[in-house]
Scaffold this motif. Structure first.
Motif, mmCIF file in Angstrom:
data_model
loop_
_atom_site.group_PDB
_atom_site.id
_atom_site.type_symbol
_atom_site.label_atom_id
_atom_site.label_comp_id
_atom_site.label_asym_id
_atom_site.label_seq_id
_atom_site.Cartn_x
_atom_site.Cartn_y
_atom_site.Cartn_z
ATOM 1 N N MET A 1 50.713 63.757 40.199
ATOM 2 C CA MET A 1 50.542 62.409 39.691
ATOM 3 C C MET A 1 49.050 62.067 39.706
ATOM 4 O O MET A 1 48.357 62.318 40.680
ATOM 5 C CB MET A 1 51.319 61.428 40.577
ATOM 6 C CG MET A 1 51.052 60.003 40.233
ATOM 7 S SD MET A 1 52.159 58.786 40.962
ATOM 8 C CE MET A 1 51.918 58.998 42.693
ATOM 9 N N ASN A 2 48.577 61.495 38.610
ATOM 10 C CA ASN A 2 47.185 61.066 38.508
ATOM 11 C C ASN A 2 47.099 59.563 38.733
ATOM 12 O O ASN A 2 47.920 58.814 38.225
ATOM 13 C CB ASN A 2 46.610 61.384 37.132
ATOM 14 C CG ASN A 2 46.463 62.868 36.908
ATOM 15 O OD1 ASN A 2 46.216 63.600 37.846
ATOM 16 N ND2 ASN A 2 46.623 63.297 35.681
ATOM 17 N N ILE A 3 46.107 59.179 39.466
ATOM 18 C CA ILE A 3 45.865 57.754 39.721
ATOM 19 C C ILE A 3 44.521 57.397 39.101
ATOM 20 O O ILE A 3 43.515 58.063 39.353
ATOM 21 C CB ILE A 3 45.851 57.445 41.228
ATOM 22 C CG1 ILE A 3 47.220 57.763 41.825
ATOM 23 C CG2 ILE A 3 45.452 56.000 41.476
ATOM 24 C CD1 ILE A 3 47.287 57.641 43.315
ATOM 25 N N ILE A 4 44.529 56.361 38.295
ATOM 26 C CA ILE A 4 43.296 55.885 37.672
ATOM 27 C C ILE A 4 42.827 54.668 38.458
ATOM 28 O O ILE A 4 43.536 53.672 38.559
ATOM 29 C CB ILE A 4 43.524 55.519 36.197
ATOM 30 C CG1 ILE A 4 43.960 56.767 35.430
ATOM 31 C CG2 ILE A 4 42.264 54.912 35.598
ATOM 32 C CD1 ILE A 4 44.384 56.497 34.007
ATOM 33 N N VAL A 5 41.652 54.771 39.020
ATOM 34 C CA VAL A 5 41.091 53.683 39.812
ATOM 35 C C VAL A 5 40.333 52.744 38.874
ATOM 36 O O VAL A 5 39.439 53.163 38.143
ATOM 37 C CB VAL A 5 40.148 54.222 40.906
ATOM 38 C CG1 VAL A 5 39.525 53.075 41.682
ATOM 39 C CG2 VAL A 5 40.904 55.164 41.831
ATOM 40 N N VAL A 6 40.723 51.472 38.898
ATOM 41 C CA VAL A 6 40.081 50.456 38.073
ATOM 42 C C VAL A 6 39.413 49.445 39.001
ATOM 43 O O VAL A 6 40.054 48.885 39.880
ATOM 44 C CB VAL A 6 41.105 49.755 37.150
ATOM 45 C CG1 VAL A 6 40.432 48.700 36.299
ATOM 46 C CG2 VAL A 6 41.832 50.778 36.281
ATOM 47 N N ASP A 7 38.134 49.232 38.788
ATOM 48 C CA ASP A 7 37.368 48.317 39.640
ATOM 49 C C ASP A 7 37.297 46.928 38.995
ATOM 50 O O ASP A 7 36.305 46.575 38.368
ATOM 51 C CB ASP A 7 35.967 48.874 39.874
ATOM 52 C CG ASP A 7 35.169 48.034 40.857
ATOM 53 O OD1 ASP A 7 35.726 47.066 41.424
ATOM 54 O OD2 ASP A 7 33.974 48.335 41.040
ATOM 55 N N PHE A 8 38.358 46.143 39.166
ATOM 56 C CA PHE A 8 38.397 44.799 38.587
ATOM 57 C C PHE A 8 37.391 43.858 39.241
ATOM 58 O O PHE A 8 37.138 42.780 38.741
ATOM 59 C CB PHE A 8 39.802 44.198 38.687
ATOM 60 C CG PHE A 8 40.791 44.876 37.784
ATOM 61 C CD1 PHE A 8 40.701 44.727 36.406
ATOM 62 C CD2 PHE A 8 41.789 45.668 38.303
ATOM 63 C CE1 PHE A 8 41.606 45.351 35.563
ATOM 64 C CE2 PHE A 8 42.700 46.293 37.469
ATOM 65 C CZ PHE A 8 42.616 46.144 36.099
ATOM 66 N N HIS A 9 36.812 44.283 40.355
ATOM 67 C CA HIS A 9 35.846 43.440 41.063
ATOM 68 C C HIS A 9 34.401 43.786 40.718
ATOM 69 O O HIS A 9 33.479 43.240 41.329
ATOM 70 C CB HIS A 9 36.064 43.540 42.571
ATOM 71 C CG HIS A 9 37.419 43.082 42.988
ATOM 72 N ND1 HIS A 9 37.808 41.768 42.946
ATOM 73 C CD2 HIS A 9 38.505 43.772 43.408
ATOM 74 C CE1 HIS A 9 39.056 41.665 43.328
ATOM 75 N NE2 HIS A 9 39.513 42.859 43.618
ATOM 76 N N ALA A 10 34.192 44.673 39.755
ATOM 77 C CA ALA A 10 32.823 45.014 39.337
ATOM 78 C C ALA A 10 32.138 43.741 38.835
ATOM 79 O O ALA A 10 32.716 42.978 38.064
ATOM 80 C CB ALA A 10 32.853 46.075 38.235
ATOM 81 N N ARG A 11 30.924 43.518 39.286
ATOM 82 C CA ARG A 11 30.185 42.302 38.930
ATOM 83 C C ARG A 11 28.804 42.647 38.409
ATOM 84 O O ARG A 11 28.213 43.655 38.782
ATOM 85 C CB ARG A 11 30.021 41.381 40.149
ATOM 86 C CG ARG A 11 31.317 40.877 40.737
ATOM 87 C CD ARG A 11 31.922 39.818 39.852
ATOM 88 N NE ARG A 11 33.116 39.234 40.425
ATOM 89 C CZ ARG A 11 34.343 39.504 40.033
ATOM 90 N NH1 ARG A 11 34.561 40.389 39.097
ATOM 91 N NH2 ARG A 11 35.376 38.920 40.584
ATOM 92 N N TRP A 12 28.274 41.751 37.573
ATOM 93 C CA TRP A 12 26.890 41.852 37.125
ATOM 94 C C TRP A 12 26.003 41.144 38.142
ATOM 95 O O TRP A 12 26.457 40.260 38.874
ATOM 96 C CB TRP A 12 26.723 41.187 35.766
ATOM 97 C CG TRP A 12 27.494 41.850 34.666
ATOM 98 C CD1 TRP A 12 27.757 43.183 34.532
ATOM 99 C CD2 TRP A 12 28.093 41.214 33.536
ATOM 100 N NE1 TRP A 12 28.479 43.406 33.395
ATOM 101 C CE2 TRP A 12 28.692 42.218 32.754
ATOM 102 C CE3 TRP A 12 28.171 39.899 33.095
ATOM 103 C CZ2 TRP A 12 29.359 41.944 31.576
ATOM 104 C CZ3 TRP A 12 28.837 39.637 31.916
ATOM 105 C CH2 TRP A 12 29.422 40.649 31.165
ATOM 106 N N ARG A 13 24.728 41.493 38.163
ATOM 107 C CA ARG A 13 23.795 40.817 39.082
ATOM 108 C C ARG A 13 23.670 39.336 38.754
ATOM 109 O O ARG A 13 23.533 38.510 39.646
ATOM 110 C CB ARG A 13 22.418 41.475 39.023
ATOM 111 C CG ARG A 13 22.353 42.818 39.735
ATOM 112 C CD ARG A 13 20.954 43.324 39.966
ATOM 113 N NE ARG A 13 20.280 44.099 38.956
ATOM 114 C CZ ARG A 13 20.679 45.237 38.412
ATOM 115 N NH1 ARG A 13 21.819 45.735 38.720
ATOM 116 N NH2 ARG A 13 19.957 45.878 37.538
ATOM 117 N N ALA A 14 23.708 39.016 37.460
ATOM 118 C CA ALA A 14 23.609 37.612 37.031
ATOM 119 C C ALA A 14 24.784 37.311 36.099
ATOM 120 O O ALA A 14 25.007 38.049 35.141
ATOM 121 C CB ALA A 14 22.292 37.370 36.314
#
Length: 86
Positions: A1-14
């Motif tokens: 089984m493959n798990i795709i990690v999604v970073d919904f918390h990724a933010r820009w500096r501004a």
């Protein structure tokens, strides 16, 4: 089984602040996930600028590129729609 990690918390500096015609249409875009939601509701979906912005935001969420790389493309898509930061 493959798990795709999604970073919904990724933010820009501004964050990007969009000021709409009505106060209820103002939006603060903190990163690629917010940008994708915004583009899907407020932008033309067929032009190259939009497609590139969506592509880079998706790649940022999948940890394929630095989230900061998606920000200028999001801004370009907004400018293409006549939406600008204050």
């Amino acid at each position: 089984m493959n798990i795709i990690v999604v970073d919904f918390h990724a933010r820009w500096r501004a964050p990007v602040v969009i000021i709409g015609e009505e106060p209820s249409s103002n939006a603060t875009i903190l990163g690629p996930a917010d940008a994708l939601r915004y583009l899907r509701t407020c932008a033309v979906r067929s032009d190259r600028v939009y497609v590139r912005a969506v592509d880079l935001c998706q790649h940022a969420l999948l940890n394929g590129v630095d989230p900061e790389l998606s920000r200028p493309h999001f801004l370009a898509a907004c400018a293409n729609e006549g939406l600008e930061e204050p």
